[in-house]
Design an enzyme around this catalytic site. Sequence first.
Site, PDB file in Angstrom:
ATOM      1  N   LEU A 294       0.705  -1.122   0.004  1.00  0.00           N
ATOM      2  CA  LEU A 294      -0.516  -0.077  -0.014  1.00  0.00           C
ATOM      3  C   LEU A 294       0.365   1.107   0.387  1.00  0.00           C
ATOM      4  O   LEU A 294       2.209   0.967   0.582  1.00  0.00           O
ATOM      5  CB  LEU A 294      -0.773  -0.023   1.164  1.00  0.00           C
ATOM      6  CG  LEU A 294      -2.426  -0.689   1.434  1.00  0.00           C
ATOM      7  CD1 LEU A 294      -2.601  -0.961   2.717  1.00  0.00           C
ATOM      8  CD2 LEU A 294      -3.535  -1.067   0.478  1.00  0.00           C
ATOM      9  N   ASP A 295       0.514   2.199  -0.428  1.00  0.00           N
ATOM     10  CA  ASP A 295       1.063   3.122  -0.863  1.00  0.00           C
ATOM     11  C   ASP A 295       1.453   4.037   0.969  1.00  0.00           C
ATOM     12  O   ASP A 295       0.539   3.829   1.570  1.00  0.00           O
ATOM     13  CB  ASP A 295       0.774   4.481  -1.644  1.00  0.00           C
ATOM     14  CG  ASP A 295       0.744   3.909  -2.758  1.00  0.00           C
ATOM     15  OD1 ASP A 295       1.717   3.690  -3.071  1.00  0.00           O
ATOM     16  OD2 ASP A 295      -0.186   5.005  -4.192  1.00  0.00           O
ATOM     17  N   LYS A 296       2.180   4.605   0.864  1.00  0.00           N
ATOM     18  CA  LYS A 296       2.498   5.285   2.597  1.00  0.00           C
ATOM     19  C   LYS A 296       1.617   5.867   3.353  1.00  0.00           C
ATOM     20  O   LYS A 296       1.446   5.128   3.801  1.00  0.00           O
ATOM     21  CB  LYS A 296       3.665   6.157   2.148  1.00  0.00           C
ATOM     22  CG  LYS A 296       4.431   6.623   4.247  1.00  0.00           C
ATOM     23  CD  LYS A 296       4.893   8.315   3.536  1.00  0.00           C
ATOM     24  CE  LYS A 296       5.317   8.842   4.599  1.00  0.00           C
ATOM     25  NZ  LYS A 296       6.042  10.040   4.456  1.00  0.00           N
TER      26      LYS A 296
ATOM     27  N   ARG B 236      -5.595   5.976  -7.450  1.00  0.00           N
ATOM     28  CA  ARG B 236      -5.358   7.024  -7.636  1.00  0.00           C
ATOM     29  C   ARG B 236      -5.505   7.640  -8.521  1.00  0.00           C
ATOM     30  O   ARG B 236      -6.205   9.028  -9.373  1.00  0.00           O
ATOM     31  CB  ARG B 236      -4.367   8.499  -6.645  1.00  0.00           C
ATOM     32  CG  ARG B 236      -4.121   7.488  -5.684  1.00  0.00           C
ATOM     33  CD  ARG B 236      -2.506   7.282  -4.382  1.00  0.00           C
ATOM     34  NE  ARG B 236      -1.996   8.056  -4.169  1.00  0.00           N
ATOM     35  CZ  ARG B 236      -0.977   8.464  -4.202  1.00  0.00           C
ATOM     36  NH1 ARG B 236       0.082   8.053  -3.361  1.00  0.00           N
ATOM     37  NH2 ARG B 236      -0.702   9.516  -4.322  1.00  0.00           N
TER      38      ARG B 236
END
Length: 304
Positions: free
Chosen positions: A135-137, A236
């Site tokens: 998962l992205d930060k 996103r």
Amino acid sequence: MDKVNLIVEENNIRIDTYISSKLENLSRSAIQKLINEENITVNSKAVNKNYKVKINDEIIINIPEPKVLDVVAEDIDLDIVYEDNDVAVINKPQGMVVHPAVGHYSGTLVNALMSKVDELSSINGVIRPGIVHRLDKNTSGLLIIAKNDYSHIYLSDCLKEHSINRIYHALVEGVVKNDKGVIDAPLGRSEKDRKKRCVTKKNSKEAITNYEVIKRYKKYTLIKLKLETGRTHQIRVHMKYIGHPIVGDDVYGKVDKKFGLNGQLLHSKSIGFVHPKTKEYLEFESELPIYFKRVLEKLDKSER
């Protein structure tokens, strides 16, 4: 040392640009370093970074084993939703990087896992033990950890077959008109900024996101998203593509000022998969983070 073979399908593209479009895990700077060290050849000959590929060129990339980093176990609190001898399911907080990388050698999920979980798969090496997907930060929520190599291979195959059910919730800018929809738009690296992804037909991969409206506000929409593919930054970029960037996304949307956020309102809400050993279907759900709930509460109050 890993070895990758590519047969070129396009003409007149710089070799570092071409390879970076095919291998997402290698940056252009890393590719240029490999070229300088003659770990990349074209038709069995060394080339420089300015070489422009031709159709049917055979590129051989030798990727040296990563240098062993001293990845230290750190006593960081982890929300372990489920754990057995083969897998664990973690509820990752916003702001936590998944694994060590340049600029993030401590405080990562891996550092925490090494302290809290007794065993992790070794397939991704010392830098990413147990990490099957990421998962992205600044994306919060559920992800699966493999505790042994058998489970890692099994779960990786499930990801490739799109048999892991991953549901996200997001608050997006604007009012989404359709109650449901499918975004089928291929993703590749942006030529303007190589750290970003964009919708493009050039050197891209299939990317499919399903969405469904949960609630509409005057200027925002709460939506549920289901991934059919798992490309980098997929949700996103896809939401930006249809004109509804995720609230708080300062890379693909705009810097948040109204809600005082530290990142995008995107949460991995539920995850379901067939267990590697028992073959039982497991599904887990997590609550939205407090900061996400507070934004929704603020919107609810403003519309009364």
